[in-house]
Design a protein around this motif. Sequence first.
Motif: not given
Length: 237
Positions: A28, A45, A71, A92, A128, A141, A147
């Motif tokens: 990132y 991304h 997140g 997060d 969250l 995002l 999960y």
Amino acid sequence: AEEVGGGDKEVVRNYFNNSGFQRWKKIYGETDDVNKVQLDIRLGHSKTVENVMKMLTDDGSLNGVTVCDAGCGTGCLSIPLAKEGAVVSASDISAAMVAEAEKQAKEQLTAGNGDIAPVMPKFEVKDLESLDGKYDTVVCLDVLIHYPQNKADGMIAHLASLAENRLILSFAPKTFYYDLLKRIGELFPGPSKATRAYLHAEADVESALNKVGWKIRKRGLITTQFYFARLVEAVPA
Ligand code: SAM
């Protein structure tokens, strides 16, 4: 870690505080020390972030609009949102991620660049599921990938309950082609393959939204060589 009721979450938290933090901070970020695959994921991304910003700003100004970035990772979305004047609550599960996001925000949001004065996002270490409050818009995002669908359903319902007007989600789509690629990938696990990745069928995400009274208004698909994301914007039905 316990197997039932939170095993996945503990694994994910641990990963994003350690090796996952190192890996994703690079992806990132903007530095050159990434391999070809990581560079491709960085590009994919960043397209997702651009698409989300476009979805949101096409609807009108973000100045003063409350946004929950659930997140938030290293702040890739929270920072551009703040630049548009949005009042951002960024959280997060990983304390390392939140610290990095806060550092980035302090570096990038100092001077106003025009009419809009950026508001420093409010950063919190929180999963969250324990988020509360009401926000005009909730965005989540590339989190659902960690999960399985049965857990994702509850997360989607909870996120929808926090949003007054819009909920934007991105997830890795479970399509025949991508499923196949992933299965082939599993035959050749690389060293950085540290967490399980769960794909989600768009129909499953849509029915989770419909069940709590929301409907999909806009859809997008972002693909590069190694990055696939389905983007949906939902509104109260
Ligand atoms: N949303 C950010 C972005 O797009 O730049 C980060 C995406 S990163 C692939 C996934 C993030 O989700 C990580 O920062 C991870 O710590 C966070 N995460 C995973 N499970 C979470 C949970 N249950 N609650 C909050 N954050 C979670």
